[in-house]
Design an enzyme around this catalytic site. Sequence first.
Site, PDB file in Angstrom:
ATOM      1  N   GLY A 171     -51.637  15.429   7.649  1.00 28.37           N
ATOM      2  CA  GLY A 171     -51.792  16.254   6.465  1.00 28.37           C
ATOM      3  C   GLY A 171     -51.032  17.543   6.639  1.00 28.37           C
ATOM      4  N   GLY A 217     -52.192  19.310  10.036  1.00 26.51           N
ATOM      5  CA  GLY A 217     -52.418  18.619  11.293  1.00 26.51           C
ATOM      6  C   GLY A 217     -52.533  17.124  11.095  1.00 26.51           C
ATOM      7  N   LYS A 240     -59.802  15.549  13.468  1.00 23.29           N
ATOM      8  CA  LYS A 240     -58.703  16.232  12.803  1.00 23.29           C
ATOM      9  C   LYS A 240     -58.172  17.295  13.763  1.00 23.29           C
ATOM     10  CE  LYS A 240     -57.726  19.075   8.797  1.00 23.29           C
ATOM     11  NZ  LYS A 240     -58.236  19.514   7.496  1.00 23.29           N
ATOM     12  N   ASP A 260     -58.050  21.435  -3.053  1.00 20.61           N
ATOM     13  CA  ASP A 260     -57.056  20.404  -2.730  1.00 20.61           C
ATOM     14  C   ASP A 260     -57.604  18.999  -2.988  1.00 20.61           C
ATOM     15  OD1 ASP A 260     -54.909  19.705   0.159  1.00 20.61           O
ATOM     16  OD2 ASP A 260     -54.571  19.526  -1.998  1.00 20.61           O
TER      17      ASP A 260
END
Length: 974
Positions: A686, A689, A709, A813
């Site tokens: 993304g 990261g 993540k 987002d």
Amino acid sequence: MTHIRLILLLCFLLPRFHEILCNIDTDTDALLSFKSQVSDPTNALSSWSLHSNHCTWKGVTCSKLGNKVQSLTLPGLSLSGKLPPHLSNLTYLHSLDLSNNNFHGQIPKDLAHLSLLNVIQLSSNNLSGTLPPQLGHLHRLQVLDFSVNNLTGPIPPSFANLSSLENLSLATNGLEGEIPSELGNLRNLSFLQISANNFSGQFPTSIFNISSLVFLSVTENNLEGELPQNFGHVLPNLKNLHLASNMFEGIIPNSISNASHLQYIDLAHNKFHGSIPPFSNLKNLTHLILGNNFLSSTTLLNFQFFDSLRNSTQLQDLRIYENHLAGELPSSFANLSANLQHFCVSYNSLTGNIPQGMKKFENIISLSFENNFFTGELPSEIGALHNLQQLQVQNNRLSGEIPKMFGNFTNLYLLAIGNNQFSGIIHQSIGQCKRLTFLDLAMNRLGGTIPREIFQISGLRILNLEGNSLHGSLPPEVGTLKQLETMNISGNQLSGNIPKEMEACSMLKSLVMARNKFNGSIPTNFGKLASLETLDLSSNDLTGRIPESLEKLQYIHTLNLSFNHLEGEVPMKGLFMSLTKFDLRGNNNLCSPNKETAQKLGVLLCVGKKKRKILLPIVLAVVGATALSISTLFVFWTMMSREKKRKEGEISVLSTPLQGLPQNISYGDIRIATNNFAAENLLGKGGFGSVYMGVFSFSTGETATLAVKVLDLQQSKASKSFNAECEVLKNVRHRNLVKVITSCSSLDYNGEEFKALVMQFLPNGNLDENIHREDEKSGSFLTLMQRLNIAIDVASAVDYLHHDCDPPIVHCDLKPSNVLLDENMVARVTDFGLARFLSQNTSEKQSSTLGLKGSIGYIAPEYGQGGKTSTEGDVYSFGTLLLEMFTAKKPSDEMFKEGLSLNKFVSAMDENEVLKVADGRLINDFESWKQSSKCIVDVIKVGLCCTTDQPKKRWSMREASSKLQAIKHSMLAL
Ligand SMILES: *[C@@H]1O[C@H](CO)[C@@H](O)[C@H](O)[C@H]1NC(C)=O
Ligand SMILES: *[C@@H]1O[C@H](CO)[C@@H](O)[C@H](O)[C@H]1NC(C)=O
Ligand SMILES: *[C@@H]1O[C@H](CO)[C@@H](O)[C@H](O)[C@H]1NC(C)=O
């Protein structure tokens, strides 16, 4: 008998003889009564009879004058029963030793009448009840030993009156309460042993003032306190100091070195902090155990510490694991005693090389350097340590080749060097380690083949070679490992067939061979591995059918055969009845005769057995029918209130932590879990990261697959994004938000900052790939109902962020790739890297710390013109997502010409036109065309109401969410 009568008569007639003669009698009586009340299964007391003088009886000694019983010594004779009260008739008794028998019941308080007692030895029985305070009257008592019984309650303060007491042993009972500070009055006490009880509270400093103390053990209680500063000066006689497993804190005073007779120091598992002190001149020190505290160090302090032990020539055991030691180990390490048997510095932050000079430690049994940051090579002189049984250097940054050290290791049973950077090959001489049961070489850079010699180590139970670059095949000799319980050879380049000889490894519980190039079929007799709990053959090139014998594996909880080329029908019986236990994805030619199973497993429906779709669970139909009879408004109301209740109820469920996962997960844990961030584990990349799949091992022994993540901290904004995400996730809980399990903020092995979030792993990927899936295989696309449910899930999550969080949270987002699907296709919103709290303060509201507010195509138009962050912005993104879900066209789709957004495209048309742009696969996807098309049109209308250009005219998330719920209800009700 006449003999007794005569004596009694004499006593009666001649009172002057009473003192001498009648005591004989009383003692005989008392002993015989004792015998009559005790069960004596081995006939140990057979000598106790009137045919002889009681002074000659086993275990009895008498005074020279007058035959008075002075000691009763009957240890280890399996005597049982209650302690007879007649003991207290032995008025001249000095010493009572009934240890190591099976006496039960209470300690008779009448023992306090035996005022001459020096010794009471009742350890290792099954006595219960409390300590009688009356025993405090025994002024001559020197030894009081009740250890290893089942006593409860406190130590009576009256014990402080036992002014002659030298040895007080109460260890291993259920005693509790605070230790009376009055015990500090026992000026003759040299031996105090109260370990393994439930004592709590402050440990009295008065006890550290008993200068006669030689042995002090209070381990395994819940005691608090500190070692007094002048401690070593006050206790010059101390030889043994055992404080382990309590809550002692403070620093370890330097004065400890003044207690120069110290031999055994065990302060492990407490909360001692401060720098690691020197332990100088403790000439007779044999054990120094400081593990699991908060002690810190530097290279200099390490030097001083090791140097201070130079004169401790008797040192056998040195353990400083799980502290905060840093810096390098000095060369003075080599000055440690040649008598050393155990050396352990694991779980610290030590750097530099593993020091040289180990050759002299020829008595060493275990060496533990694991979980530090050691670099450089493993000293080859370790090979000289022929008594070595355990060598652990795993989880460091050691490199170079594994030295050829195995020739002498005839006693080695544990070798763990995993998760380093060792290169070269596994030398065949490893086969010389005939006693090995545990071999971990995982996560290195080892190449070459697996030497056959490994498979001749017949006692091997755990073999881990995961994550190297091993090639070649798995030789049939593997079948000789009859004791093998765990074998992990995943993540290599191994090829060839899986040897059928493996069926002989009947102890195997876990077999992981994933991510290799094994080909051929799964041996048909694998069902013989009856103990198997985990079988992972995923990501290989296996072909053929799934052997039916696997149905018999009754203990299996993980069966992963995904991403191979398996074909044919999936077995239906045994373990295959529990769909959650196995993963068969990515085998394009597998099929199941049962449509539901096929869909859940992501495999084809076997041809020739097609069934009409059964579309609705009956329960839902009933709900729908009920709803029909009520006004629409009422339906709305009930749904909303139900939604509220559901939210409230869920919080407790969602906040249940995962048992056994460490709170502070380290870089090393993540590195292992993600197979060193292997490409195969990469789930996606993304803005800030990458997300990896990681398999974490819990302290409970279980494993769990989680998503990690990892922030790309090269990007200056990523760190802010991480903080934003942590901040948000701390505050939110909802079934449609991805659950974050923990975060990691530490240094990686290059000393660079490393930040990661560990999250729930959702096996069905993201919404984006599910909508736009390339292969058009039937059954693999999201059905109308699934999409509607997903839309409702996303709407509830965002509704919750906007309307139930205080202050409200804006996601910023929202897009299909940030919506993940779990095993039941329930959607969960993720990626809060851009999210922010909507403060009431307007100036803050306008600040845009990250500069970015979303992803192209989903950004509200006002953001492009510098508009401020708002919930309306999220609504726009949600609307776009909704339109995309039901048209299967990306907002960036080529067919949308410049300046024509997806929402304009749709609104320009009437309902029939709308259906033309809808995802064609949906039109006939519900019970009737009419129902499907009405649903699609209604949903698209919601999408349009969320994407009007003017923010103020957009629906709120709550409205959108309710409307979608209503659409679902009317669909089910028709
Ligand atoms: C001996 O002890 C028993 C039980 O305590 C008691 O009943 C008895 O009177 C005692 N006998 C003598 C002679 O003291
Ligand atoms: C110890 O005593 C407790 C009650 O005080 C009892 O429940 C337990 O069974 C006893 N344990 C043994 C080993 O006798
Ligand atoms: C060390 O032990 C030896 C032998 O037991 C003894 O003679 C000596 O006094 C002890 N030294 C110290 C400092 O305790």
